[in-house]
Write an enzyme that holds these catalytic residues in place. Structure first.
Site, mmCIF file in Angstrom:
data_model
loop_
_atom_site.group_PDB
_atom_site.id
_atom_site.type_symbol
_atom_site.label_atom_id
_atom_site.label_comp_id
_atom_site.label_asym_id
_atom_site.label_seq_id
_atom_site.Cartn_x
_atom_site.Cartn_y
_atom_site.Cartn_z
ATOM 1 N N ASP A 473 0.827 -1.208 0.000
ATOM 2 C CA ASP A 473 0.000 0.000 0.000
ATOM 3 C C ASP A 473 0.864 1.263 0.000
ATOM 4 O OD1 ASP A 473 -2.322 1.505 0.100
ATOM 5 O OD2 ASP A 473 -3.140 0.459 1.843
ATOM 6 N N MET A 474 0.244 2.401 -0.289
ATOM 7 C CA MET A 474 0.942 3.701 -0.288
ATOM 8 C C MET A 474 -0.131 4.764 -0.090
ATOM 9 S SD MET A 474 2.102 6.430 -2.552
ATOM 10 C CE MET A 474 3.613 7.348 -2.676
ATOM 11 N N ASN A 475 -0.200 5.286 1.142
ATOM 12 C CA ASN A 475 -1.385 6.062 1.505
ATOM 13 C C ASN A 475 -1.212 7.572 1.649
ATOM 14 O OD1 ASN A 475 -3.467 4.173 1.460
ATOM 15 N ND2 ASN A 475 -2.731 3.258 3.364
ATOM 16 N N CYS A 521 -1.590 -1.358 -4.153
ATOM 17 C CA CYS A 521 -2.682 -0.557 -3.598
ATOM 18 C C CYS A 521 -2.109 0.820 -3.296
ATOM 19 C CB CYS A 521 -3.163 -1.226 -2.310
ATOM 20 S SG CYS A 521 -4.472 -0.324 -1.461
ATOM 21 N N ASP A 543 -10.785 2.297 -3.054
ATOM 22 C CA ASP A 543 -11.317 2.046 -1.708
ATOM 23 C C ASP A 543 -12.839 2.081 -1.729
ATOM 24 O OD1 ASP A 543 -9.062 1.525 -0.260
ATOM 25 O OD2 ASP A 543 -8.753 3.583 0.430
HETATM 26 C C1 GLA Z 1 -5.758 2.034 2.258
HETATM 27 C C2 GLA Z 1 -6.180 0.836 1.444
HETATM 28 C C3 GLA Z 1 -7.220 0.046 2.186
HETATM 29 C C4 GLA Z 1 -6.656 -0.387 3.510
HETATM 30 C C5 GLA Z 1 -6.199 0.816 4.300
HETATM 31 C C6 GLA Z 1 -5.483 0.413 5.562
HETATM 32 O O1 GLA Z 1 -6.763 2.961 2.340
HETATM 33 O O2 GLA Z 1 -6.641 1.230 0.195
HETATM 34 O O3 GLA Z 1 -7.618 -1.081 1.434
HETATM 35 O O4 GLA Z 1 -5.602 -1.276 3.303
HETATM 36 O O5 GLA Z 1 -5.325 1.619 3.542
HETATM 37 O O6 GLA Z 1 -5.031 1.474 6.280
#
Ligand code: GLA
Length: 723
Positions: A473-475, A521, A543
């Protein structure tokens, strides 16, 4: 096929149904004579713009004709020599001069693709590498063109080498330039935001330019690194279109520019905002690849060509056509509030329904109780998970299930042991307050010590436990583009060096753990691009798991990417992102149009819903080959109609899977027909759900009735050729 005609100094590059014809003008300039439908190897030099001189179009010093770079279709736009359109490269020499004059030096043709180091690269094909040289600065550029006989995609990039005696600085280094003869086009782009990625939008291209891109350090939710020119009379099923997509995941730009004569330039690559790259003597800069697709059968065929190209030449070979894990992810089921018992209970529910993998999402490490803490501390939180991961993994194994895990490798929380030990590992200056996003900072992935550390931590987890799947992931996006490790004159290199660090780390991990399946993601589909897809066979599409919104997002995504790259889950209602309630059947149908999975507390489902999950998974196994290998036909556009419908047809046209949704129930709306596409007109197909056998032409020209359904009611049709 690549053919070089020595006499006219012309290159003929021909794919399945397109040709690209390059010409070395007598004065040495590399021009484009044709890009479009297939042509024979005829002399096209009558397109030489020399004879068409126009006032105010400068003539370079070494030509004796009226040739002007202002009027020719150029293969890599330069600056300061009369081509006033957007250049592909901007080189500053030691004395500050910026003009470049590129002339042909040599070429070679070889089987296979160029070696791009850690950058994502398409496999196979045949390559033409043309070397041009800036006679003013001694910078050489190799322009690579890779094509495939079975495809309408041409892959391009540029390698820039400083062959002079003094350093130069690149202020722009695009991947390509494609100049098309005068024509009327619309520009399709895929814009969006978090939870609403890849919304298609078409606007006419007038004179001047349309520039799209991302300056966020990631390809982004806001704009996808994709653009299509849509011919004036083109649409979904007919007409000329040219699509381009970058195999790149960092900040990017694509431009479409209509010139004074009506010719159209498309160019782009790494975003030059905040970009510079110093090249000392002998040093080389390799630009990311771009895939250029020609279609004379509308956007539908363009999408199918991109899908075939990405599956055949970009997505990881080992996994692209292999059955995907059918997983349950605990994120929307528990968020951070899980423990061993809850995860084991989820596995207990999942196994009998046919789910084969349990994915443990965010919150299993460090002191991560919420999204303020713990990123970077990739140690199992034993307080939350008594006994660590192994009891959960064994529990899954006993039920015949595999185990997957979430990482966000590029991030660091201020409240983490890693940050306390290395505040300078976060991007930006440690002595100046920095922007936070989702309460976190981004790690400086340009630094070898940082990527080594993350590699060591992730390897430790992956080697000590039986983990078959990783969600990467990378948020958040990057704000303070600065590394304490780079000298002042190299800070402009930061953004691209960040991507090289990320690609290098993924590569290293995948080499060390070849049997681990990686899914990408980024807050959903924030880095859904050809670069990431070269490592990750599937990407979490968004999401937003609301079936109606998802149908739209998946529709938009399908312009440039195959269904099998889209990870799609069934979630609970009211939906967590929109509050909308949609039928369980519809949620399953929409999620079956990709790598399917579940993202809810299975324990809260009714017996009837559980039975539906079982059926959905059985159906998925039945149609998975179509999702992985089939051709997508877009039938009813949910952005424009009160209905969504697509069909996936097998390559031999013996099978099809149709998924649809009536968006709103409407009184009296009983004569809406769904005309199928992509079938063989003469074949007879049995539509399982309707118990009818009809010819392909009947199904395509007369169609079937849109089923009578309530709001967001979904349906599926399985078509099988009558034996
Ligand atoms: C992102 C991802 C989600 C989940 C959250 C967890 O938003 O897209 O699917 O993994 O992080 O913090």
């Amino acid at each position: 096929m690549i053919v070089y005609d020595r006499k006219t100094r012309t290159f003929f590059l021909s794919g399945k149904s397109f040709s690209c014809v390059l010409w070395v003008h007598p004065a040495g300039y590399l021009c484009n004579l044709h890009f479009g439908g297939r042509v024979g190897e005829d002399d096209l030099t009558y397109f030489d713009p020399s004879a068409r001189g126009l006032s105010f179009s400068p003539v370079p010093p070494d030509t004796d004709s009226e040739f002007s770079l202002d009027l020719s279709c150029n293969e890599y736009g330069s600056f300061g020599q009369g081509d006033f359109r957007s250049p592909s490269v901007l080189i500053v020499r030691e004395n500050g001069e910026r003009a470049s004059r590129f002339q042909y030096v040599s070429h070679k043709i070889y089987q296979g693709a160029p070696n791009l180091g850690v950058l994502p690269a398409a496999r196979g094909g045949e390559t033409l590498a043309v070397t041009v040289k800036d006679v003013l600065s001694d910078v050489g550029i190799v322009l690579n063109y890779t094509l495939y006989e079975d495809s309408d995609v041409l892959v391009r990039n540029a390698e820039i080498v400083n062959r002079g005696n003094s350093p130069v600085t690149l202020l722009r280094a695009y991947s390509f330039c494609l100049d098309l003869a005068a024509g009327e086009y619309g520009v399709l782009r895929l814009h969006g935001r978090h939870n609403m990625e890849r919304t298609p939008e078409i606007a006419p291209l007038g004179h001047g330019s349309v520039k799209i891109g991302s300056a966020r350090g990631a390809s982004s939710h806001q704009m996808n690194p994709f653009l299509a020119l849509v011919g004036k009379n083109a649409g979904e099923d007919g007409g000329e279109c040219v699509g381009v997509e970058l195999l790149y995941s960092g900040s990017w730009t694509l431009e479409a520019e209509k010139s004074q004569t009506g010719s159209v330039r498309v160019c782009g690559g790494i975003n030059d905002l905040n970009f510079s790259w110093k090249l000392h003597t002998g040093e080389r800069f390799v630009t990311p690849q771009v895939a250029v697709c020609y279609s004379d059968r509308g956007l539908g065929e363009m999408s199918r060509s991109f899908a075939d190209f990405l599956r055949g030449h970009v997505l990881p070979e080992k996994y692209v056509y292999a059955p995907r894990p059918v997983l349950v992810n605990n994120w929307e089921a528990t968020y951070f509030g899980f423990d061993r018992e809850k995860l084991c209970a989820l596995a207990d529910e999942a196994a009998p329904l046919g789910i084969d993998t349990l994915v443990l999402d965010d919150g299993w490490f460090g002191k991560r109780e919420d999204d303020f803490t713990g990123l970077g501390d990739w140690f199992v939180n034993e307080k939350k998970l008594a006994g660590g991961l192994d009891p959960v993994i064994s529990h899954c194994k006993e039920r015949g299930m595999k185990f997957g895990i979430w990482f966000e490798p590029e991030m660091i929380s201020e409240d983490s042991d890693l940050y306390r030990a290395h505040p300078d590992w976060a991007i930006g200056r440690a002595d100046v307050p920095r922007c936070k996003s989702r309460h976190q900072y981004v790690l400086d992935m340009t630094r070898g010590d940082v990527t080594d550390h993350i590699f060591a931590r992730m390897s430790d987890i992956l080697s000590r436990h039986e983990i078959s799947y990783v969600k990467w992931d990378m948020n958040r996006h990057i704000t303070e583009f600065y590394s304490s490790r780079l000298p002042a004159e190299r800070q402009g290199e930061f953004s691209h060096r960040y991507m090289l660090g990320v690609y290098g780390l993924i590569r290293r991990l995948q080499e060390a753990f070849p049997n681990v399946f990686f899914e990408g993601c980024s807050g959903g589909g924030g880095r859904f691009d050809g670069g990431m897809l070269s490592f990750f066979p599937q990407f979490w599409t968004s999401d937003d798991t609301d079936a109606y919104e998802r149908a739209k997002i998946q529709w938009g995504t399908s312009y440039g990417y195959p269904l099998s790259a889209m990870s799609c889950h069934v979630s609970s209602c009211p939906n967590h992102q929109t509050g909308r309630t949609t039928p369980f059947f519809t949620r399953g149908a929409v999620a079956s149009l990709g790598a399917t999975g579940y993202e809810l507390d299975l324990g809260k489902l009714s017996a009837e819903e559980k039975a539906q999950v079982k059926e959905q998974i059985e159906n998925y196994h039945e149609i998975e080959a179509l999702i992985l290998r089939g051709d997508l036909y877009r039938i009813a556009d949910p952005y424009e109609e009160n209905c969504f419908c697509v069909a996936v047809v097998s390559k031999d046209k013996s099978r099809a899977y149709v998924v649809g949704m009536r968006i709103h129930a409407m009184p009296g709306d009983f004569d809406r027909r769904i005309r199928l596409k992509g079938l063989c007109p003469e074949k007879e197909y049995t539509v399982k759900e309707l118990g009818r056998t009809l010819r392909g032409d009947t199904l395509m020209n007369a169609g079937l009735l849109l089923p009578r359904l309530g709001d967001f009611g979904g349906w599926v049709w399985h078509l099988q050729e009558k034996s």
